[in-house]
Design an enzyme around this catalytic site. Structure first.
Site, PDB file in Angstrom:
ATOM      1  N   LYS A 200       9.379 -16.600 -20.375  1.00 50.32           N
ATOM      2  CA  LYS A 200       9.953 -15.261 -20.129  1.00 50.32           C
ATOM      3  C   LYS A 200      10.902 -14.706 -21.404  1.00 50.32           C
ATOM      4  CE  LYS A 200       8.132 -13.847 -17.385  1.00 50.32           C
ATOM      5  NZ  LYS A 200       7.083 -14.892 -16.873  1.00 50.32           N
TER       6      LYS A 200
ATOM      7  N   CYS B 139       0.820  -1.091  -0.091  1.00 50.67           N
ATOM      8  CA  CYS B 139       0.068  -0.062  -0.018  1.00 50.67           C
ATOM      9  C   CYS B 139       0.961   1.271  -0.022  1.00 50.67           C
ATOM     10  CB  CYS B 139      -0.808  -0.021   1.282  1.00 50.67           C
ATOM     11  SG  CYS B 139      -1.854  -1.449   1.740  1.00 50.67           S
TER      12      CYS B 139
ATOM     13  N   TRP C  38      -3.722  -1.855  -1.381  1.00 55.83           N
ATOM     14  CA  TRP C  38      -3.601  -3.112  -2.090  1.00 55.83           C
ATOM     15  C   TRP C  38      -4.107  -4.055  -1.427  1.00 55.83           C
ATOM     16  CZ3 TRP C  38      -3.767  -4.045  -7.317  1.00 55.83           C
ATOM     17  CH2 TRP C  38      -3.437  -5.486  -7.650  1.00 55.83           C
TER      18      TRP C  38
ATOM     19  N   GLU D  59       9.402 -21.851 -17.815  1.00 55.33           N
ATOM     20  CA  GLU D  59       9.359 -20.579 -17.322  1.00 55.33           C
ATOM     21  C   GLU D  59      10.317 -19.566 -17.805  1.00 55.33           C
ATOM     22  OE1 GLU D  59       6.905 -18.824 -16.470  1.00 55.33           O
ATOM     23  OE2 GLU D  59       7.640 -16.764 -15.426  1.00 55.33           O
TER      24      GLU D  59
ATOM     25  N   HIS E  36      14.428 -38.009 -27.496  1.00 56.21           N
ATOM     26  CA  HIS E  36      13.528 -38.695 -28.117  1.00 56.21           C
ATOM     27  C   HIS E  36      12.747 -37.710 -29.267  1.00 56.21           C
ATOM     28  CE1 HIS E  36      13.178 -41.809 -25.251  1.00 56.21           C
ATOM     29  NE2 HIS E  36      13.356 -40.983 -24.384  1.00 56.21           N
TER      30      HIS E  36
ATOM     31  N   ARG F 201       1.299   1.455  -6.096  1.00 59.47           N
ATOM     32  CA  ARG F 201       1.668   0.568  -4.715  1.00 59.47           C
ATOM     33  C   ARG F 201       0.215   0.134  -4.416  1.00 59.47           C
ATOM     34  NH1 ARG F 201       6.438   1.193  -2.154  1.00 59.47           N
ATOM     35  NH2 ARG F 201       5.341   0.169  -0.229  1.00 59.47           N
TER      36      ARG F 201
ATOM     37  N   LYS G  70      -1.970  -7.830 -19.454  1.00 62.64           N
ATOM     38  CA  LYS G  70      -1.622  -8.041 -18.324  1.00 62.64           C
ATOM     39  C   LYS G  70      -2.713  -9.083 -17.832  1.00 62.64           C
ATOM     40  CE  LYS G  70       0.722  -7.986 -14.487  1.00 62.64           C
ATOM     41  NZ  LYS G  70       2.019  -9.108 -14.622  1.00 62.64           N
TER      42      LYS G  70
ATOM     43  N   ASN H 140       0.937   0.451   6.020  1.00 64.95           N
ATOM     44  CA  ASN H 140       1.336  -0.691   5.057  1.00 64.95           C
ATOM     45  C   ASN H 140       2.240  -1.730   5.496  1.00 64.95           C
ATOM     46  OD1 ASN H 140       2.616  -1.497   2.385  1.00 64.95           O
ATOM     47  ND2 ASN H 140       4.226  -0.255   2.644  1.00 64.95           N
ATOM     48  N   GLY H 141       1.623  -2.947   5.133  1.00 62.26           N
ATOM     49  CA  GLY H 141       2.376  -4.039   5.710  1.00 62.26           C
ATOM     50  C   GLY H 141       1.286  -5.085   6.374  1.00 62.26           C
TER      51      GLY H 141
ATOM     52  N   GLU I 243       8.307 -14.045 -24.468  1.00 58.06           N
ATOM     53  CA  GLU I 243       7.572 -12.964 -24.159  1.00 58.06           C
ATOM     54  C   GLU I 243       8.193 -11.650 -24.557  1.00 58.06           C
ATOM     55  OE1 GLU I 243       4.554 -13.203 -20.832  1.00 58.06           O
ATOM     56  OE2 GLU I 243       6.551 -13.962 -19.918  1.00 58.06           O
TER      57      GLU I 243
HETATM   58  C1  F6R Z   1       3.654 -14.495 -18.428  1.00 56.28           C
HETATM   59  C2  F6R Z   1       2.309 -14.193 -17.963  1.00 56.28           C
HETATM   60  C3  F6R Z   1       0.923 -14.858 -18.354  1.00 56.28           C
HETATM   61  C4  F6R Z   1       0.230 -14.922 -17.497  1.00 56.28           C
HETATM   62  C5  F6R Z   1      -1.220 -15.933 -17.802  1.00 56.28           C
HETATM   63  C6  F6R Z   1      -1.973 -16.230 -16.685  1.00 56.28           C
HETATM   64  O1  F6R Z   1       4.446 -13.481 -17.818  1.00 56.28           O
HETATM   65  O2  F6R Z   1       2.028 -13.092 -17.198  1.00 56.28           O
HETATM   66  O3  F6R Z   1       1.400 -16.287 -18.928  1.00 56.28           O
HETATM   67  O4  F6R Z   1       0.734 -15.899 -16.213  1.00 56.28           O
HETATM   68  O5  F6R Z   1      -1.760 -14.874 -18.682  1.00 56.28           O
HETATM   69  O6  F6R Z   1      -2.444 -14.965 -15.842  1.00 56.28           O
HETATM   70  P1  F6R Z   1      -3.205 -14.744 -14.565  1.00 56.28           P
HETATM   71  O7  F6R Z   1      -1.833 -15.364 -13.614  1.00 56.28           O
HETATM   72  O8  F6R Z   1      -3.437 -13.482 -14.260  1.00 56.28           O
HETATM   73  O9  F6R Z   1      -4.257 -15.848 -14.379  1.00 56.28           O
END
Ligand code: F6R
Length: 614
Positions: free
Chosen positions: A491, A2, A77, A487, A510, A27, A609, A103-104, A494
């Site tokens: 990354k 927060c 938040w 992962e 294989h 935040r 996002k 905050n915390g 992306e």
């Molecule tokens: C990768 C990324 C996406 C999300 C996916 C699920 O960096 O951010 O692969 O992980 O779209 O999103 P959430 O976790 O919001 O359901």
């Protein structure tokens, strides 16, 4: 996470608070509020309308404000209690003469009757009790902080001490500022005050500050006066919001120790047991479970894959991990003894939401691990466990991923504790190892920052520079190293737009080994587990075909390093917790390669996002 702010000694307290809150919205923005000291009383306004909170708060504050001697403000938040107006800060004591912003996370809030669902409110009541005993506000805050457990930065205002704000901190950040006309300022972060001052001080843990017009007094919790450390700040506002990093993704990678520590807070008890009492599914219901499904997408799916290893190993419950968009179309076998765990940082991803609804129709018990309090999934599910990473601005998930894996490890251990599949002493040992993780992540990141301070390229940036022109990457891992490899590859794809395949290392022979030619880069997760020998045999296979080998290896493991062209070092931990450390250099590798290739790491092309379409 927060944002908090406070101001005294100015004719424009309210403007200062609102301006600072706007800069602190990164935040958190579930709700916003202010408390103003006016004519021996406190005047409070709050709004809890999500991203519109601050705008709506402006509508309820008077245009021509009262004569205000001091004020505090907050942007929230939510981590504890729903994001409603009743839970928005500032929170008041019973008499309405003490207001608190925080905050915390306070761990020992139980045992008090509270009007809100927040842990913060307990602070107002404890301060109230101390004031009733004749203490000054500063003495009351000191006494309260001596008994508080957890992490906090907080500011307190009392109607009876005009012009005074008392603030204190432990773990969570707090800066103090001094305006040229004697304004006393405080905030969780520098950007909130940058337009108003460039003179800042930081409080150390367990120190409090008394701000009055033209004066500032800092003391320890024992009341001993101390000299605070002055900060030299030459950032502009944008750089300050990013904490001095060039982008949010860089900042968020470096926030990971905090994200993991906050996710653990209050859940690991001093006696070595675990408490997940906000789960909303009863212990009896969890004891009856005979099978688990994890449903998620993308990075969250990789967190779910790690959970499979942990839950199966510690509880002996069978676990299936499903890509959420596939789950509902494959006619899964569900009944009322099935636990379905949705994993989603946003809590809004439509594929995961629909998969969870499908599971509820099949009478399964459904819970979600989410970073957003009261998200659609949190409202839909029977149970919820929140990660506490704070808002993530970078589109590519980093700190929310580490927090998800942490939460899932906690869930696995909790199920084992409940079902008696792990002896209490073993749970205690594992809890101890979990608690070490924030410090170990910090060690990886500190090496990066140390290099930046000395003007050298950081260890991972150096490796990235050598690989930045490569087009094809393979990421290999075994056991929990496999989701880490996936992962790492995701990354890189992306944000760098490079082809990167993640594979279980044993599967390479294989088929995909046909693609390994001199110059192919193979990134292997080669930290020490029972499968290390086998992993190294797979690495020998790609080396023999001319691949450039980059290995994630445990600090000081020269035997692994000898088999690599480049090494990404990480500390050692329990093998089932290793994904929380091993993925960090892979995030950094993707980050540096993307930056070297000139990409905007915060806003990668074609990605959003939160994905609310199927
Ligand atoms: C990768 C990324 C996406 C999300 C996916 C699920 O960096 O951010 O692969 O992980 O779209 O999103 P959430 O976790 O919001 O359901």
């Amino acid at each position: 996470m927060c944002g908090i702010i406070g101001a005294t000694g100015s004719d424009e307290v309210l403007d200062l608070l609102l301006e600072g809150l706007a800069r602190l919205e990164y935040r958190g923005y579930d709700s916003a509020g202010v408390a103003l000291q006016h004519d021996g009383t406190l005047w409070r306004a709050r709004a809890a309308t999500g991203t519109r909170s601050l705008e709506d708060l402006r509508k309820v504050v008077p245009d021509d404000p009262l004569t205000v001697t001091a004020g505090i403000g907050h942007t929230r938040w939510a981590t504890h209690g729903h994001p409603t107006e009743a839970n928005a800060h500032p929170l008041l004591d019973c008499s309405g003469t003490v207001a608190v912003v925080h905050n915390g996370i306070i761990e020992n809030w139980r045992g008090h009757t509270l009007a809100s669902e927040t842990d913060t409110e307990v602070i107002a009541h404890l301060v109230e009790e101390e004031l009733a005993g004749g203490s000054s506000l500063a003495e009351a805050v000191r006494a309260t902080l001596r008994v508080m457990r957890g992490a906090f930065a907080l500011a307190v205002l009392c109607a009876n001490e005009p012009g005074t704000i008392v603030a204190g901190r432990r773990v969570s950040p707090l800066v103090i500022g001094a305006g040229e006309q004697g304004q006393g300022l405080l905030a969780s972060d520098i950007p909130a005050l940058l337009g108003r001052t460039r003179r800042f001080w930081v409080l150390d843990d367990d120190q409090i500050v008394e701000l009055r017009p033209g004066s500032m007094r800092v003391t320890t919790l024992a009341g001993k006066e101390v000299e605070p450390n002055e900060l030299h700040v030459d950032w502009d506002i944008e750089a300050a919001e990013k904490g001095g990093f060039p982008d949010f993704m860089g900042k968020e990678i470096h926030e990971q120790p905090r994200a993991v520590a906050d996710t653990l807070l209050g859940r690991l008890l001093p006696d070595g047991t675990l408490a997940l009492d906000e789960l909303r599914i009863t212990d009896d219901e969890l004891r009856r479970i005979d099978k688990v499904f994890v449903v998620a997408c993308g990075t969250s799916y990789h967190a779910g894959m790690v959970a499979k290893y942990a839950i199966e190993h510690w509880t002996r419950l069978p676990v299936d991990v499903d890509i959420a968009s596939e789950f509902r179309y494959r006619d899964p076998v569900l009944d009322n003894r099935t636990l379905v765990v949705g994993v989603s940082q946003s809590g809004e991803t439509i594929d995961t939401l629909r998969a969870m609804r499908e599971a509820r129709q099949g009478e399964a018990k459904v819970m979600v691990i989410s970073n957003v309090v009261d998200s659609s999934m949190a409202r839909d599910a029977d149970g919820v466990m929140y990660t506490r990473a704070g808002p993530e601005v970078g589109v590519a998930a980093t700190k929310t991923h580490l927090a998800q894996v942490t939460a899932l490890e906690l869930l696995a251990l909790y199920l084992a504790q409940l079902r008696g599949t792990l002896a209490p002493a073993d749970v205690g040992l594992l809890v101890g190892r979990l608690a070490e993780l924030p410090e170990l992540i910090e060690r990886i990141l500190q090496r990066e920052r140390d290099a930046a301070v000395s003007g050298e390229p950081s260890p991972v940036a150096t490796v990235a520079a050598r690989l930045a022109d490569t087009r094809d990457f393979f990421f290999l891992g075994r056991h929990v190293g496999f989701p880490v490899a996936l992962e790492g590859a995701l990354k890189l794809k992306e944000i760098s737009y490079l082809r990167a395949e993640g594979y279980p290392a044993g599967e390479l022979k294989h088929g995909p080994i046909a693609l390994i030619v001199p110059g192919t880069v193979v990134v292997g997760v080669a930290t020490r587990t029972e499968l290390w020998d086998k992993m190294m045999s797979n690495i020998a296979e790609v080396r023999a075909r001319g691949a450039t080998v980059v290995l994630v290896a445990n600090d000081g493991d020269t035997e692994t390093a000898e088999q690599a062209d480049e090494v990404l070092w990480v500390p050692e931990t329990h093998p089932l917790f290793a994904p929380i450390l091993d993925v960090v250099p892979l995030q950094l590798l993707a980050y540096h390669i993307a930056r070297l290739r000139g990409h905007d790491v915060d806003r990668p092309r074609n990605l959003a996002k939160t994905v609310t379409v199927e």
